[in-house]
Structures are given as C-alpha cells and as structure tokens.
Design an enzyme around this catalytic site. Structure first.
Site, mmCIF file in Angstrom:
data_model
loop_
_atom_site.group_PDB
_atom_site.id
_atom_site.type_symbol
_atom_site.label_atom_id
_atom_site.label_comp_id
_atom_site.label_asym_id
_atom_site.label_seq_id
_atom_site.Cartn_x
_atom_site.Cartn_y
_atom_site.Cartn_z
ATOM 1 C CG PHE A 1 7.041 -9.285 5.586
ATOM 2 C CD1 PHE A 1 6.849 -8.338 6.581
ATOM 3 C CD2 PHE A 1 7.910 -8.979 4.541
ATOM 4 C CE1 PHE A 1 7.498 -7.106 6.545
ATOM 5 C CE2 PHE A 1 8.570 -7.762 4.492
ATOM 6 C CZ PHE A 1 8.364 -6.827 5.502
ATOM 7 C CB VAL A 2 3.128 -8.617 1.111
ATOM 8 C CG1 VAL A 2 2.219 -9.823 1.219
ATOM 9 C CG2 VAL A 2 2.551 -7.438 1.879
ATOM 10 N N GLY B 1 6.536 3.946 0.882
ATOM 11 C CA GLY B 1 5.868 2.753 0.387
ATOM 12 C C GLY B 1 4.693 3.005 -0.536
ATOM 13 C CG ASP C 1 1.007 -4.871 10.497
ATOM 14 O OD1 ASP C 1 0.752 -5.931 9.935
ATOM 15 O OD2 ASP C 1 1.673 -4.798 11.541
ATOM 16 C CE LYS D 1 0.696 -7.908 6.547
ATOM 17 N NZ LYS D 1 2.025 -7.932 7.225
ATOM 18 N NE ARG E 1 11.283 1.508 -0.616
ATOM 19 C CZ ARG E 1 10.602 1.602 0.531
ATOM 20 N NH1 ARG E 1 9.319 1.351 0.541
ATOM 21 N NH2 ARG E 1 11.217 1.941 1.646
ATOM 22 C CG ASP F 1 11.161 -1.494 2.393
ATOM 23 O OD1 ASP F 1 10.079 -1.157 2.921
ATOM 24 O OD2 ASP F 1 12.250 -1.414 2.980
ATOM 25 C CG ASP G 1 2.966 0.960 2.435
ATOM 26 O OD1 ASP G 1 2.389 1.267 3.507
ATOM 27 O OD2 ASP G 1 4.191 0.740 2.382
#
Ligand code: XMP
Length: 192
Positions: A146-147, A38, A97, A125, A159, A153, A94
């Site tokens: 959710f991004v 990512g 969370d 986040k 991506r 991805d 990336d």
C-alpha cells in the site's frame, strides 16, 4: 514506512513518459483526462513536461464495488462527459491495482467520440491486475504494497507528500484520530 520512489525518480519517470507520448501523439489533437483526485499532481507535472500541444480535463468517477456485484466488478458513474470528439483521449490515473476502475472508464469512454482511447498510470501493481488487462503506458511498476504520497491517500491524508511512500497499514490504523500529526511525523521521517 519507507520511500519507495523518490521525488527525483518520479520526475525522471514522468519525463520518460512525456517523451513516449510526444512520439506517439506528434501532430495529433490530444486531450488528457485525469481521474480525480489521486492523479492531480501527476497530471500537473506531466502536462508541464510535454512539448506538444495538449488539452486537459478531469473526471470524477464513482466506482461501486457493491456486495451484490461479482467480486471486482465496478459500476462507474461519470459526472460531466469530457469534450473529446475528434480528439485522441488519454485517460490518466494514479495507480492501477485490479484494473477494474480504468477498464470500466475506458469502456465508457469508447462512446465519447474520441479518435482513440488509451490509458496511462503513474504506478502499476501487475501482481494484482486482472488477467488480460494492462495500461497502455505507465511510469513505474510496484509490488503489492500500500502506497501513499504524490496524490495517493490513506483516509484523505498524505496526498501532499512529494514522493511515493510505502505505508504500513496496521501502523496507520493505530495512528487514526491523530492523522494530521501522523502526516507531519511521516514527512519528517522521509527524505523530502
Ligand atoms: P482498481 O482495482 O480499480 O483500483 O485498479 C484503483 C484504485 O485503487 C486505489 N488503490 C490505492 N490507493 N494506495 C492508495 O492510496 C494504494 O496502494 C492503492 N492501491 C489501489 C486507488 O484509489 C486507485 O485509483
């Protein structure tokens, strides 16, 4: 589905991170190690923005959130340990969370002989992150959505998008099976 962070906002945010890293690591041997897959685009843009010498490497990490483990616990397996002995190590990811992955890799990295170990993420986040953990630096905080895009991805798709897009997971699930079609549809609906 909407653009949360534009290509231009990513560029200026990453330039800001680069300036902070230059100030922090000036005159010091720095190696950036990016977690695959990512953070590849983030790594590529960040190192080209940096005006101090830097080495970089990538790390493939397998994280298992097994049913037998405590919720949120991650067992991390690292393939090739990066050569960071006697250098400052910056772990790049990336998105942060819960923080479980980066915290576990950070713990492991303490044994690799680096002069220091710090973390930087593109997106954070904070509402989801376990208490007491935070990245040392980040480009943008985002809410609990959710991004995808810019390396992130959903089922290996999206991506390639040059911006960060908020993905409606229920719509994405409905679109499964025609994912390539869905990617180009998404690409035409966001302002590239
Ligand atoms: P933890 O909880 O260990 O998770 O900090 C980090 C990993 O979770 C994935 N993740 C996402 N992937 N869109 C994505 O494409 C998201 O919104 C998202 N939130 C978490 C990602 O693999 C990250 O490295």
């Amino acid at each position: 589905m909407r653009t949360l962070i534009s290509t231009e906002e990513l560029r200026t945010g990453i330039a800001g991170l680069a300036r902070r890293l230059e100030a922090h690591y000036q005159g010091q041997p720095l190696t950036i190690v990016a977690l695959l897959n990512g953070s590849l685009l983030f790594l590529a843009d960040l190192v080209r923005e940096l005006r101090i010498p830097v080495e970089y490497d990538t790390l493939r990490v397998s994280a298992y959130r097994g049913e037998a483990t405590t919720a949120g616990e991650v067992r991390v397996e690292v393939g090739q340990v990066p050569a960071v002995r006697g250098r400052h190590l910056l772990l790049l990811d990336d998105i942060l969370d819960t923080g479980a992955t980066l915290q576990a890799v950070g713990q492991l990295a303490l044994g690799w002989g680096a002069l220091s170990v710090r973390t930087a993420v593109l997106l954070w986040k904070p509402d989801r992150t376990r208490a007491g953990f935070r990245p040392d630096d980040y480009v943008r905080q985002i809410p609990d959505v959710f991004v995808v895009g810019y390396g992130l991805d959903y089922n290996l798709q999206y991506r390639q998008l040059p911006q960060i897009v908020e993905l409606d997971l229920s719509a994405a699930e409905a679109g499964q099976g025609r994912s390539e079609e869905h990617t180009s549809e998404l690409q035409s609906r966001v302002d590239i």
